[in-house]
Design a protein around this motif. Structure first.
Motif: not given
Lengths: 307, 278
Positions: A65-66, A69-73, A100-102, B20-22, B26-27, B119, B122
């Motif tokens: 999980y860690a 690259p984009a956990p929420l996606r 945060t997740a872009g 986190a993708g952003g 984004g952060l 989440a 992470p």
């Protein structure tokens, strides 16, 4: 796909999950069942990297999980009924996560709409009912349009409308090819929603099978037969693998023979039947059967306490 | 054939790290929204700023009568120093901002929102640093503005006894007030991550900033001051003194000591938060 390999999680000297190995596949709804304290929530928390496993690994689509690259996606999770700051509006809660997740802002509107929260989007979460909080949790889980969805007790606190919504939503997510893991203590809910069941008892795997198989195996299905010549019928049906029980005069409960076979044999012997009813075990019964030895809180005192 | 062509994606992804993708942007936007969307932020910062100006006005306009409460004036204020009089509200502002720093973290823990955040990120440490950065920027902007306003209002109230921003050490002291208050806000933030409980973190913050200097005053005068000046609050507040005494650190040295404590505390917080189950 979620691959759990040899997962053990201990809190102090309490073992919440004990050497669990199971794979949650995509394209179907997997029901996660178990009595309280069986380790369902702990397992889900480890899946999304909130709790660190004592031993073992969890991979989501082949990655830790860690390392996503984009956990929420990749993974969306609903873990607690209340998981947004009460002072924030629903929209702000989702917007900050989207940033945060872009994710584009359109996703925020999309999931608010999906969860039926558009009208209350600019109200503070603190005034939300349990059901609305739960809907926001589901909206949060789906924000990143994830391939894997993990929902811990999603129907908790929902009205019948909401329960139906979750049922339709989880079916649809699975039909879209996503991995869907849903825990519930409402086994009847799982019977209609889940294609596949993973049953935990005291942190250990008790069953990992299609819902139908679990229902058939544990408790098994039986046939209720009523006849004025029940005594003769019992002799006729007795045999290897057949369990007969007569709870009252003229009534026989048969396990191990299909209804058609019972009817045919009775017809050949000229025995009249007044009732021939297949009875399938409820999931509750199946579940109690499966976890009889694994329930943490039993009403009968465990031996070690008495010794 | 090189490994790059075998794994073209990993070769291309290398330079820009996007948590986190952003990404970093984004952060920071996310953390800014997290801070902005809570009314607490604006009540506390607004209250602290207003209190700073009003207390500055109070101390300067009553200085001729010996300060509020007659002779002696407010504790720790040099009545002969017009800059210190006008910035006299800094302690209250630091207290409020420190509490805000705590609440912005512990509020996420009590509501469970921190689990959603972790989440999403992470690695966790970017959240700690992002939140600190955004808090620092907002607190520095508001409290520096408040310090400048308090100074101008205070000097106007003092009339001929007032000094100008251009005078020696004055500008540094005024800007130092904003810097000090901001640093105490960050101290609260670090304690919030470390302790997770609102009460525990606020109690610890008060103990470090306000109680320890009082206890330090009870130490023997031969070595007591050598200990007291190393306390985070004492060291850091030398940056807002126009003139420092022999017992105090030089302004920027003192502030560097406070920043050193912050670096240590945030390092400890990152290690703790990463190791702990969320």
């Amino acid at each position: 796909m979620i691959e759990i390999r040899g997962l053990t999680k201990r809190y102090g000297d309490r073992t919440a999950v004990d050497d669990l190995t199971v794979t949650i596949r995509s394209g179907r709804v997997t029901g996660f069942l178990g009595p309280n304290g069986a380790g369902k929530s702990t397992t889900m928390r480890v899946v999304v990297g909130l709790d660190r496993p004592t031993a073992g690994t969890v991979l989501v689509d082949g990655r830790r999980y860690a390392d996503l690259p984009a956990p929420l996606r990749a993974v969306g999770a609903l873990l607690e009924a209340r998981s947004a700051h009460p002072g924030r509006t629903a929209r702000d809660h989702l917007r900050l996560l989207a940033a945060t997740a872009g994710l584009p802002r359109s996703r925020v509107d999309a999931v608010l709409d999906l969860a039926g929260l558009t009208a209350v989007a600019d109200r503070r979460v603190g005034v939300f009912s349990l059901g609305m909080g739960q809907r926001l949790g589901v909206a949060t889980a789906l924000l990143g349009d994830p391939a894997t969805v993990v929902l811990d007790e999603p129907v908790n606190g929902l009205d019948p409308d909401g329960v139906l919504w979750i049922r339709t939503l989880t079916r649809r997510l699975a039909a879209e090819g996503r991995t869907v893991l849903v825990s519930s203590h409402l086994m009847s809910e799982m019977a209609v929603t889940a294609d596949h069941l993973v049953v935990l008892g005291r942190g250990r795997l008790v069953a990992d099978a299609p819902t139908d198989d679990v229902l058939r195996q544990a408790g098994g299905s039986s046939v209720r037969v009523r006849s004025p010549r029940a005594v003769e019928l019992v002799d006729l049906l007795a045999g290897e693998g057949v369990v007969l029980d007569s709870p009252e005069r003229g009534l026989v409960e048969v396990r191990g023979l299909p209804a058609a076979e019972i009817g045919d044999r009775a017809a050949r012997a000229g025995i009249a039947l007044h009732e021939l009813t297949p009875v399938s075990a409820s999931l509750e019964e199946a579940f109690m059967d499966l976890t009889r030895d694994e329930r943490e809180y039993r009403t009968d005192a465990p031996q070690e306490v008495l010794a | 054939m090189s490994t790059d062509t075998l794994h073209p994606r990993s070769a291309r992804v290398a330079p820009a790290w996007r948590p986190a993708g952003g990404g970093v942007r984004g952060l920071l936007v996310g953390q800014w929204l997290a801070l902005r969307s809570l009314r607490t932020t604006w009540w506390v910062l607004g209250g602290a700023s207003v209190a700073m100006v009003l207390l500055g006005l109070l101390f300067t306009s009553t200085s001729e009568s010996g300060g509020p409460g007659g002779r002696g004036g407010p504790p720790g204020l040099d009545l002969a120093d017009p800059v210190a009089l006008s910035l006299g509200g800094y302690n209250l502002a630091a207290l409020a901002t420190g509490v805000l720093g705590v609440l912005l973290v512990t509020g996420e823990y009590t509501s469970g929102a921190v689990r959603v955040t972790f989440a999403a990120v992470p690695q966790r440490w970017p959240v700690l640093l992002g939140r600190a950065a955004v808090l620092a920027a907002v607190a520095l902007a508001t409290t520096t503005a408040a310090a400048v306003a308090a100074f101008l209002v205070g000097q106007a109230a003092l009339g001929d006894a007032g000094v100008s921003l251009a005078d020696d050490g004055v500008a540094r002291a005024v800007l130092g007030a904003g810097l000090y208050v901001t640093a105490i806000g960050l101290l609260g933030s670090a304690l919030g991550w470390l302790l997770r409980s609102t009460g525990g973190a606020i109690g610890t913050l008060f103990g470090i900033v306000f109680l320890l200097p009082v206890l330090g005053g009870l130490l023997p005068s031969s070595w007591g001051p050598d200990v007291v000046r190393w306390l985070p609050g004492q060291a850091g507040s030398s940056v807002l003194q126009r003139v420092t005494t022999a017992d105090e650190f030089a302004p920027w040295t003192g502030y560097a000591v406070l920043c050193g404590y912050l670096v240590l505390l945030f390092a400890a917080a990152v290690v703790t938060v990463r190791r702990r189950d969320a």
